[in-house]
Motif scaffolding. Structure first.
Motif, PDB file in Angstrom:
ATOM      1  N   GLN A  80       0.836  -1.225   0.000  1.00 27.28           N
ATOM      2  CA  GLN A  80       0.000   0.000   0.000  1.00 27.28           C
ATOM      3  C   GLN A  80       0.866   1.268   0.000  1.00 27.28           C
ATOM      4  OE1 GLN A  80      -0.165  -2.493   2.167  1.00 27.28           O
ATOM      5  NE2 GLN A  80      -0.247  -1.820   4.293  1.00 27.28           N
ATOM      6  N   ILE A  81       2.076   1.183   0.530  1.00 26.71           N
ATOM      7  CA  ILE A  81       3.007   2.324   0.468  1.00 26.71           C
ATOM      8  C   ILE A  81       3.690   2.341  -0.901  1.00 26.71           C
ATOM      9  CG2 ILE A  81       5.164   3.293   1.415  1.00 26.71           C
ATOM     10  CD1 ILE A  81       4.320   2.175   4.173  1.00 26.71           C
ATOM     11  N   TYR A  82       4.231   1.192  -1.280  1.00 29.32           N
ATOM     12  CA  TYR A  82       5.002   1.067  -2.535  1.00 29.32           C
ATOM     13  C   TYR A  82       4.150   1.470  -3.742  1.00 29.32           C
ATOM     14  CZ  TYR A  82       8.046  -1.503  -5.896  1.00 29.32           C
ATOM     15  OH  TYR A  82       8.867  -1.870  -6.935  1.00 29.32           O
ATOM     16  N   HIS A  83       2.919   0.965  -3.808  1.00 32.34           N
ATOM     17  CA  HIS A  83       2.066   1.258  -4.969  1.00 32.34           C
ATOM     18  C   HIS A  83       1.156   2.463  -4.746  1.00 32.34           C
ATOM     19  CE1 HIS A  83       3.279  -2.250  -7.215  1.00 32.34           C
ATOM     20  NE2 HIS A  83       3.043  -3.017  -6.160  1.00 32.34           N
ATOM     21  N   GLY A  84       0.911   2.789  -3.476  1.00 33.01           N
ATOM     22  CA  GLY A  84      -0.106   3.817  -3.210  1.00 33.01           C
ATOM     23  C   GLY A  84       0.417   5.231  -3.086  1.00 33.01           C
ATOM     24  N   VAL A  85       1.581   5.418  -2.448  1.00 31.74           N
ATOM     25  CA  VAL A  85       1.998   6.809  -2.158  1.00 31.74           C
ATOM     26  C   VAL A  85       3.436   7.135  -2.567  1.00 31.74           C
ATOM     27  CG1 VAL A  85       0.362   7.047  -0.241  1.00 31.74           C
ATOM     28  CG2 VAL A  85       2.691   6.293   0.261  1.00 31.74           C
ATOM     29  N   ALA A  86       4.250   6.111  -2.865  1.00 27.33           N
ATOM     30  CA  ALA A  86       5.666   6.374  -3.180  1.00 27.33           C
ATOM     31  C   ALA A  86       5.802   7.082  -4.523  1.00 27.33           C
ATOM     32  CB  ALA A  86       6.435   5.062  -3.204  1.00 27.33           C
ATOM     33  N   ASP A  87       6.700   8.070  -4.562  1.00 24.22           N
ATOM     34  CA  ASP A  87       7.032   8.716  -5.843  1.00 24.22           C
ATOM     35  C   ASP A  87       8.213   8.005  -6.488  1.00 24.22           C
ATOM     36  OD1 ASP A  87       5.213  11.069  -5.736  1.00 24.22           O
ATOM     37  OD2 ASP A  87       6.306  11.382  -3.866  1.00 24.22           O
ATOM     38  N   ILE A  88       9.133   7.562  -5.631  1.00 19.79           N
ATOM     39  CA  ILE A  88      10.332   6.877  -6.119  1.00 19.79           C
ATOM     40  C   ILE A  88      10.511   5.632  -5.263  1.00 19.79           C
ATOM     41  CG2 ILE A  88      12.855   7.029  -6.333  1.00 19.79           C
ATOM     42  CD1 ILE A  88      12.370  10.135  -6.626  1.00 19.79           C
ATOM     43  N   VAL A  89      10.712   4.480  -5.926  1.00 20.36           N
ATOM     44  CA  VAL A  89      10.986   3.247  -5.176  1.00 20.36           C
ATOM     45  C   VAL A  89      12.327   2.701  -5.654  1.00 20.36           C
ATOM     46  CG1 VAL A  89       8.574   2.603  -4.770  1.00 20.36           C
ATOM     47  CG2 VAL A  89       9.703   1.830  -6.857  1.00 20.36           C
ATOM     48  N   GLY A  90      12.969   1.898  -4.809  1.00 23.71           N
ATOM     49  CA  GLY A  90      14.229   1.310  -5.258  1.00 23.71           C
ATOM     50  C   GLY A  90      14.991   0.643  -4.148  1.00 23.71           C
ATOM     51  N   ASP A  91      16.211   0.192  -4.513  1.00 23.88           N
ATOM     52  CA  ASP A  91      17.120  -0.364  -3.500  1.00 23.88           C
ATOM     53  C   ASP A  91      17.886   0.786  -2.866  1.00 23.88           C
ATOM     54  OD1 ASP A  91      19.119   0.286  -5.342  1.00 23.88           O
ATOM     55  OD2 ASP A  91      19.810  -1.770  -5.648  1.00 23.88           O
ATOM     56  N   SER A  92      18.787   0.476  -1.947  1.00 29.75           N
ATOM     57  CA  SER A  92      19.483   1.546  -1.219  1.00 29.75           C
ATOM     58  C   SER A  92      20.262   2.463  -2.162  1.00 29.75           C
ATOM     59  CB  SER A  92      20.484   0.962  -0.231  1.00 29.75           C
ATOM     60  OG  SER A  92      19.924  -0.044   0.501  1.00 29.75           O
ATOM     61  N   LEU A  93      20.897   1.860  -3.169  1.00 28.09           N
ATOM     62  CA  LEU A  93      21.699   2.692  -4.081  1.00 28.09           C
ATOM     63  C   LEU A  93      20.782   3.601  -4.904  1.00 28.09           C
ATOM     64  CD1 LEU A  93      24.419   3.486  -5.282  1.00 28.09           C
ATOM     65  CD2 LEU A  93      24.147   1.670  -6.972  1.00 28.09           C
ATOM     66  N   GLN A  94      19.736   3.019  -5.470  1.00 28.71           N
ATOM     67  CA  GLN A  94      18.818   3.836  -6.289  1.00 28.71           C
ATOM     68  C   GLN A  94      18.225   4.979  -5.460  1.00 28.71           C
ATOM     69  OE1 GLN A  94      16.318   0.530  -7.444  1.00 28.71           O
ATOM     70  NE2 GLN A  94      17.040   0.635  -9.569  1.00 28.71           N
ATOM     71  N   LEU A  95      17.851   4.692  -4.225  1.00 31.86           N
ATOM     72  CA  LEU A  95      17.249   5.753  -3.390  1.00 31.86           C
ATOM     73  C   LEU A  95      18.268   6.850  -3.098  1.00 31.86           C
ATOM     74  CD1 LEU A  95      15.009   3.738  -0.885  1.00 31.86           C
ATOM     75  CD2 LEU A  95      14.311   4.888  -2.982  1.00 31.86           C
ATOM     76  N   ALA A  96      19.531   6.458  -2.861  1.00 41.09           N
ATOM     77  CA  ALA A  96      20.566   7.475  -2.595  1.00 41.09           C
ATOM     78  C   ALA A  96      20.795   8.322  -3.849  1.00 41.09           C
ATOM     79  CB  ALA A  96      21.863   6.800  -2.153  1.00 41.09           C
TER      80      ALA A  96
END
Ligand code: 13P
Ligand code: SF4
Length: 355
Positions: A80-96
């Motif tokens: 519900q967070i990943y599909h519902g409200v996140a603008d950017i999702v990813g692994d630690s490197l992608q998020l950084a």
């Protein structure tokens, strides 16, 4: 008697306060406005929960625009967070990496504390919020800067490669950070034949098998991945003879040897999307297969996972609360900002070269 003081004051009536400020009723309009998200999560949540989640999703998405905020969510967050409200999702490197590019003035980090701290290091001028700052990590809490300095004294001249799953204070006494997706490349790139690679003993041992360098490590482990055993993999193989089994490199080496692929959370997702095995078991945190299942047709996801209690501290209610109140703000001690950021930036610069 020792008195334990919790830095967090739990807000018992958060839902009540939120309901006074936001319309959290599940109406026909809310149902239809969230129908696309529901399609993606319907197999992964109990249907009775949707009337509770849907209004929160709408209000979070509205409020984040009003507050000029962006939501960065790790692959282990709930569907519900990943599909519902996140603008950017990813692994630690992608998020950084993505944290260096965001335009909004506020980042809400849906993940664990070290991830939010990394976003703050890369965005000192922005407000970085974490919906529950108790979302820790067994790796981050396994090592202190003093431990790192003692290792440096014991192995003079050996570069220190530190997993991002650490505090800013540990990063500040580090030469370069790494994540599970670039660990081997970074170990191979740093100078010298001997490398201090901390704090995950299993990531270090798994990396040591692929490099000529001597790896000195620390006794830290991820509490979610360290419990998987080679016997578990054997059991999965006999229970699901036609399934591919893939695992995160925080698992012990005999587990990694027994599986068909290992990689970071993003690496595992890409592998499934590219290879499209008819059946797959993701030996990692449980939300991974839940999240990727609705993005991947023709693959059956079988269970063989553990839950990370830290990742699961983040929920829709505390995300809305975080946006509403501007808490909990990540603060990094000024003297740590520069050296800790430098270690993360060296890693990102390295990843850019590798692209
Ligand atoms: P990734 O970098 O693979 O997303 O891993 C982060 C993490 O905490 C895994 O347990
Ligand atoms: Fe830390 Fe393991 Fe949880 Fe990742 S899954 S945040 S490494 S405890």
């Amino acid at each position: 008697m020792v008195q334990l003081i919790n830095a967090i004051t739990p807000v018992k009536d958060a839902r009540e306060i939120l309901a006074q400020n936001y319309d959290l009723k599940f109406t026909k309009a809310v149902e239809s406005e969230t129908a696309d998200v529901f399609e993606r999560v319907r197999d992964k949540i109990a249907e009775v929960e949707w009337p509770f989640f849907a209004p929160l999703i709408l209000q979070i998405n509205k409020l984040k625009r009003e507050k000029d905020a962006v939501i960065l969510a790790h692959n282990y967050q709930t569907p519900q967070i990943y599909h519902g409200v996140a603008d950017i999702v990813g692994d630690s490197l992608q998020l950084a990496v993505e944290a260096t590019k965001v335009k909004q003035s506020t980042i809400v980090q849906c993940g664990v504390h070290f991830m939010a701290e990394t976003s703050k290091l890369l965005n000192p001028e922005k407000t970085v919020l974490i919906p529950d700052s108790r979302a820790g990590c067994s790796l981050a809490s396994s090592i202190t800067p003093e431990d790192v300095l003692a290792m440096r004294a014991q192995y003079p001249g050996a570069p220190v490669v530190t997993y991002v799953n650490t505090s800013a204070a540990v990063k500040a006494v580090t030469d370069v950070c790494c994540t599970s997706s670039n660990a081997l490349d970074i170990v191979n790139a740093v100078e010298g034949d001997e490398v201090i690679m901390i704090p995950d003993q299993y990531l270090a041992q798994n990396t040591a098998k692929k490099t000529k360098k001597r790896i000195i490590t620390w006794a830290g482990a991820c509490e979610v991945h360290e419990t998987f055993t080679a016997a578990d993999i054997e059991e999965l193989r006999s229970a699901y003879p036609n399934a591919k089994i893939i695992a995160h490199p925080e698992c012990p080496p005999d587990v990694i040897e027994a599986v068909d692929f290992s990689g970071s959370t993003a690496g595992m997702i890409n592998w499934v999307k590219t290879e499209k095995p008819p059946k797959v078991v993701m030996v990692t945190e449980c939300s991974m297969s839940d999240n990727v299942a609705s993005e991947t047709t023709g693959v059956e996801f079988l269970r063989g996972c553990n839950i990370c209690p830290h990742m699961k501290r983040i929920n829709l209610e505390n995300i809305l609360w975080s946006l509403h109140t501007g808490t909990e703000e990540i603060v990094v001690a000024p003297e740590l900002m520069e050296p800790a950021r430098a270690a993360v930036e060296r890693m990102i610069a390295f990843s850019d070269k590798g692209d």
